[in-house]
Design a protein around this motif. Structure first.
Motif, PDB file in Angstrom:
ATOM      1  N   VAL A 134      -7.704  -3.142   0.472  1.00 15.20           N
ATOM      2  CA  VAL A 134      -6.722  -4.220   0.622  1.00 15.20           C
ATOM      3  C   VAL A 134      -7.394  -5.560   0.342  1.00 15.20           C
ATOM      4  CG1 VAL A 134      -5.305  -5.484   2.290  1.00 15.20           C
ATOM      5  CG2 VAL A 134      -5.183  -2.983   2.178  1.00 15.20           C
ATOM      6  N   ILE A 179      -2.823   0.429  -4.280  1.00 12.41           N
ATOM      7  CA  ILE A 179      -2.643  -0.875  -3.648  1.00 12.41           C
ATOM      8  C   ILE A 179      -2.396  -1.910  -4.729  1.00 12.41           C
ATOM      9  CG2 ILE A 179      -3.728  -2.660  -2.206  1.00 12.41           C
ATOM     10  CD1 ILE A 179      -5.450  -0.129  -1.225  1.00 12.41           C
ATOM     11  N   THR A 229      -4.047   6.654  -2.827  1.00 10.79           N
ATOM     12  CA  THR A 229      -3.405   5.462  -2.296  1.00 10.79           C
ATOM     13  C   THR A 229      -3.463   4.407  -3.384  1.00 10.79           C
ATOM     14  OG1 THR A 229      -3.989   5.944  -0.021  1.00 10.79           O
ATOM     15  CG2 THR A 229      -3.656   3.638  -0.566  1.00 10.79           C
ATOM     16  N   ILE A 236       0.856  -1.172   0.000  1.00 17.94           N
ATOM     17  CA  ILE A 236       0.000   0.000   0.000  1.00 17.94           C
ATOM     18  C   ILE A 236       0.898   1.230   0.000  1.00 17.94           C
ATOM     19  CG2 ILE A 236      -0.260  -0.080   2.553  1.00 17.94           C
ATOM     20  CD1 ILE A 236      -3.168   0.989   2.032  1.00 17.94           C
TER      21      ILE A 236
END
Lengths: 360, 524
Positions: free
Chosen positions: B391, B280, B278, B271
């Motif tokens: 996630v 991931i 962000t 991450i």
């Protein structure tokens, strides 16, 4: 008699999404056919959809499909003029004019092929097909199940090649002869299958499958817009069953007798954690096992769908790590008759299983 | 082996010096409008700090320049598109699925000619050489300097593209030529799109690469210069300037590779929390997992080797609204150091919330002492929920996996997450990108149909071709590793047809070897 209904550009977009789901892993992505339709509509074309019940008994209907290897279709891109030429050359051969055009299979790119021909030839598309999904072989149609005549067949390519299969001893012979011609012209060809009368379509076709595919696509689009779960929306709208959700853990494919056969294993996630689902396919998904026990089998529609986007996944694009949902949708009743099961039941695909529907 | 890694981003230019497996030093400087200035400054600071401690063996640069040009529709070259394949594929001409605004900027001449091949190597029809010559003259007359050529099934047989390029060069000796078989896989439209994008970026790529080279010589570095690619490997700058599309996603890739290196983990979720977004991704064997199928860049559909990334609008500069119930996607971005509360501004950002919750000590914490505890709690819960969900979406393994947190905003990542075995923090996390660039490797790839071979023989042959390509790209033959093998039997095709894709990677051969082997575009 109901008037012909013009199909909007938006409905064609929905058709492409719905048809890819009904392809049950096969039939090829409708994307390139969709691009052609966008171009035709921008040029002012509007295709109309015809209620099959409005066909006169002695009307003649063209049954069209693009035949060949999906991989070749990614390089030699489908062209409306080729499928239209298959139709017009068949008319020349028969000396008769087609009243309308219909799809061989509503699953995958072939759902859009009749629209491409119809846009150029100014004919309506009949709201029907003869599979209600996608299947790999010529004898796997409702017309074959009803023992209708399987010839003549017109096969054309982008050059000036055309082949007529004037007669065939059986549906399987028709499959063999036309497949040979298809390979010779580069494993991609436009075909106009044995012409059908209005009565044959009404009696033996799978009716209203085009509007069904459009509705299914609209369901997915609406769910995406509303940030709703598209899988739930599909199951609800089509009275289907969510059988499994997980991640692809293994894919094995092999080419045998000219088809893509193989298996895929899905490891469960969420409510299915700890369980395992296995799928076997021959171009399309044929049987699914939950922890080793048969759970779903052809002709029930076995659809593998991207869990997040609601986009269908084809047997050629299955890949390790994809998060997928396995959904069963009900098959058209004609496929569930004893004669239907001879043509498209698990034994027709080499699985020694007694057919039981998840919807029984 | 001592290597310098540079990451030239939209905001910062980062530089690191690696000696073997150790990060010797790292610097962060603002990116300048001329690119060269920022790199020169970064290199000067870096070299000053480490002193004359030995020669530099290689310099690797990662940049987001090319993808930004497409996304922001700037610095693009007008392109002539040559499609060879008529009578096939006539109804879907080049640019058919491009966004109108981008097509209007890039589309020059569009030429469609007879030619191309079948899947088995037979010609569809002979190449229309005369048509190609006429087109070349029109292209010259129109003043177009970059040409993209794509022929049907050219990945299997490149003859038509090569012949068309030869004719073009006779008529337009100065034109830059991009050939589709050097770029892509089966899938005419997507491969052609990549070719067109590449041709549109070729001018910018040359200018940028020149700026990099100048910055290097201005800094007194004689080491070979490499550009990093989407897949975590590098190409010599001289080759890379002809293939800017390969550098599209190198930023996130470098950050993930850097995270792998700094943490010592090869399989993990990464991450990268920046100022605005962000990213991931999933590391497999030390490389980012690639995206499944079609990847859109600036609205154009392609089949690039790109990392499978999930980008969400959450970062250190994300604006907090609605009493903490909303965080992002709007962000103050690089203005964080002026506009956020702890730095004396008035905007309430994710960073302010983190300071208030004592997750990090930044700026003046007294300036957030008045924040209601409920707001802080709600905003943190909101951010954690976003991270948790993202996630989980990127995980492909049901077992718990480690999560490596990098980037300037990584203090927003909670210490415990479901499905995560441990949250791993690393040193130098703020320059993971530049570290990723410094450790990049060389790859070779093949994606081709083999007929009448056993599966094993086909894969062996594919591997041989891939290794050859890696070596001509500058890899040390002794370090080559196969990182990907994929075979797909082709339905309906005769002769036991198998489509095989193999990718190998290896360490960069030492400087002298690399300089001896200046590969050309034809090596790809």
């Amino acid at each position: 008699m109901a008037p012909l209904r013009p199909v909007t550009a938006e409905e064609i977009e929905s058709l492409a999404i719905g048809a890819w789901i009904l392809g049950t892993g096969g039939g090829g992505s409708p994307y390139l056919a969709l691009l052609n339709m966008r171009a035709l509509y921008r040029q002012g074309a509007v295709v109309s959809l015809m209620d099959p019940m409005d066909l006169a008994d002695d009307d003649l209907v063209a049954v069209v499909s693009n035949m060949g290897a999906p991989l070749v279709g990614q390089e030699r891109l489908t062209d409306p003029r080729t499928i239209a030429r298959a139709v017009t050359m068949m008319e020349e051969y028969l000396g008769r004019r087609f009243r309308a055009i219909m799809s061989l299979e509503i699953g995958g790119g072939n759902a859009v092929q009749p629209f491409m021909a119809a846009a150029l030839l100014d004919r309506p598309v009949v709201d029907a097909d003869c599979m209600g999904r996608a299947f790999p072989e010529a004898q796997m149609t409702s017309f074959a199940i009803h023992d209708l005549r399987m010839y003549p067949l017109m096969l054309v390519d982008v050059r000036d090649n055309a082949v007529i299969v004037a007669q065939a001893a059986s549906w399987k012979w028709m499959e063999r002869l036309s497949r040979t011609a298809c390979v010779a012209v580069g494993s991609i060809a436009a075909t106009c299958k044995a012409p059908r009368t209005g009565k044959e379509v009404k009696d033996c076709g799978i009716l209203y499958s085009t509007s069904k595919a459009i509705c299914l696509g609209q369901t997915v689009q609406a769910a995406r817009r509303a940030h709703r779960d598209p899988i739930e929306a599909i199951v609800e709208a089509e009275r289907g069953q969510l059988l499994f959700a997980g991640k692809i853990a293994d894919v094995a494919r092999r080419a045998t007798e000219g088809f893509l056969r193989g298996t895929a294993r899905i490891d469960g996630l969420g409510d299915c954690r700890g369980q395992r689902f296995e799928l076997a396919f021959q171009n399309e998904f044929a049987v699914g096992w939950l922890d080793g026990t048969p759970r779903v089998m052809t002709p029930d529609l076995i659809c593998v769908i991207d869990t997040v986007s609601g986009e269908a996944i084809g047997t050629e694009t299955l890949r390790y790590g994809q998060r997928v949902s396995v959904v069963a949708l009900p098959a058209p009743p004609v496929l569930l008759t004893p004669k239907g099961l001879e043509h498209v039941g698990p034994r027709a695909f080499g699985y020694d299983l007694e057919f039981t529907s998840v919807f029984a | 082996m001592r290597r310098v890694g540079l990451d030239v981003g939209g905001t910062n230019t980062d530089a690191v010096l690696l000696d073997g497996d150790a990060v010797v030093h790292a610097v962060k400087t603002p990116t300048t409008a001329d690119v060269t200035g920022g790199i020169t400054t970064a290199l000067r600071e870096l070299l000053a700090a480490v002193g004359a401690s030995g020669p530099i063996d290689a310099v690797m640069i990662g940049t987001t320049h090319f993808t930004n040009a497409v996304v922001q529709r700037r610095d693009l070259t007008r392109v002539a598109a040559v499609r060879i394949g008529l009578p096939a594929s006539a109804s879907l001409p080049p640019f058919v699925d491009w966004p109108d605004d981008l097509a209007a900027l890039v589309r020059g001449e569009v030429v469609m000619l007879e030619g191309g091949h079948e899947y088995d190597g037979r010609p569809i029809v002979p190449l229309d050489e005369r048509g190609m010559r006429d087109a070349a003259r029109r292209i010259r007359a129109a003043g177009i300097t970059s040409v993209a050529i794509a022929a049907v099934f050219s990945p299997l047989n490149a003859e038509c593209e090569a012949r068309a390029a030869a004719i073009l060069r006779e008529e337009c000796p100065d034109a830059a030529v991009t050939l589709s078989h050097e770029l892509g896989r089966i899938g005419l439209l997507e491969r052609e799109n990549a070719t067109l994008l590449n041709a549109a970026l070729i001018g910018l790529a040359r200018r940028t690469t020149r700026a990099f080279t100048e910055a290097l010589s201005a800094s007194g570095l004689a080491a070979p210069l490499y550009l990093t690619q989407n897949d975590g490997t590098v190409m010599l700058a001289a080759t890379a300037e002809a293939f800017p599309v390969y550098s599209f996603a190198s930023g996130p890739t470098n950050s993930m590779r850097g995270a792998a290196f700094l943490s010592g983990l090869s399989d993990a979720i990464v991450i990268d929390v920046g100022g605005t977004t962000t990213d991931i991704g999933s590391l497999r064997h030390g490389f980012p997992r690639e995206a499944n199928n079609v990847v859109e860049i600036g609205g154009v559909r392609t089949l690039f080797r790109m990392p499978d990334l999930l980008s969400v609008g959450l970062g250190g500069g994300s604006l907090v609204a609605d009493d903490g119930r909303r965080v992002g996607p709007r962000s103050v971005g690089y203005r964080l150091v002026n506009e956020s509360r702890v730095f004396g501004g008035t905007a309430l950002t994710a960073t302010d919330v983190a300071v208030a919750a004592s997750l990090i000590d930044l700026g003046d914490r007294r300036r957030v002492a008045d924040l209601p505890a409920d707001l802080v709690k709600t905003a943190l819960a909101r951010m954690h929920a976003t991270i948790e969900e993202s996630v989980d979406r990127m995980k492909t393994d049901a077992r718990d996996e480690p999560l490596i947190a990098v980037g300037g905003g990584c203090f927003l990542v909670p210490e415990r997450l479901p499905g995560v075995s441990a949250v791993v923090h690393v040193r130098h996390q703020a320059v993971a990108n530049a570290v990723g660039a410094a450790i990049a490797q060389v790859s070779g790839e093949v994606d081709q149909i083999f007929q009448n071979l056993t599966r094993d023989a086909a894969i062996t042959e594919a591997r041989r071709i891939a290794e050859q390509r890696a070596i001509s790209g500058g890899a040390d033959a002794g370090t080559l590793q196969v990182v990907e093998v994929e075979d797909l039997p082709l339905a309906y095709l005769p002769g036991n047809s198998l489509r095989v894709r193999v990718r190998v990677v290896g360490d960069i051969a030492d400087g002298a070897t690399a300089r001896r082997r200046q590969p050309t575009a034809a090596d790809r």
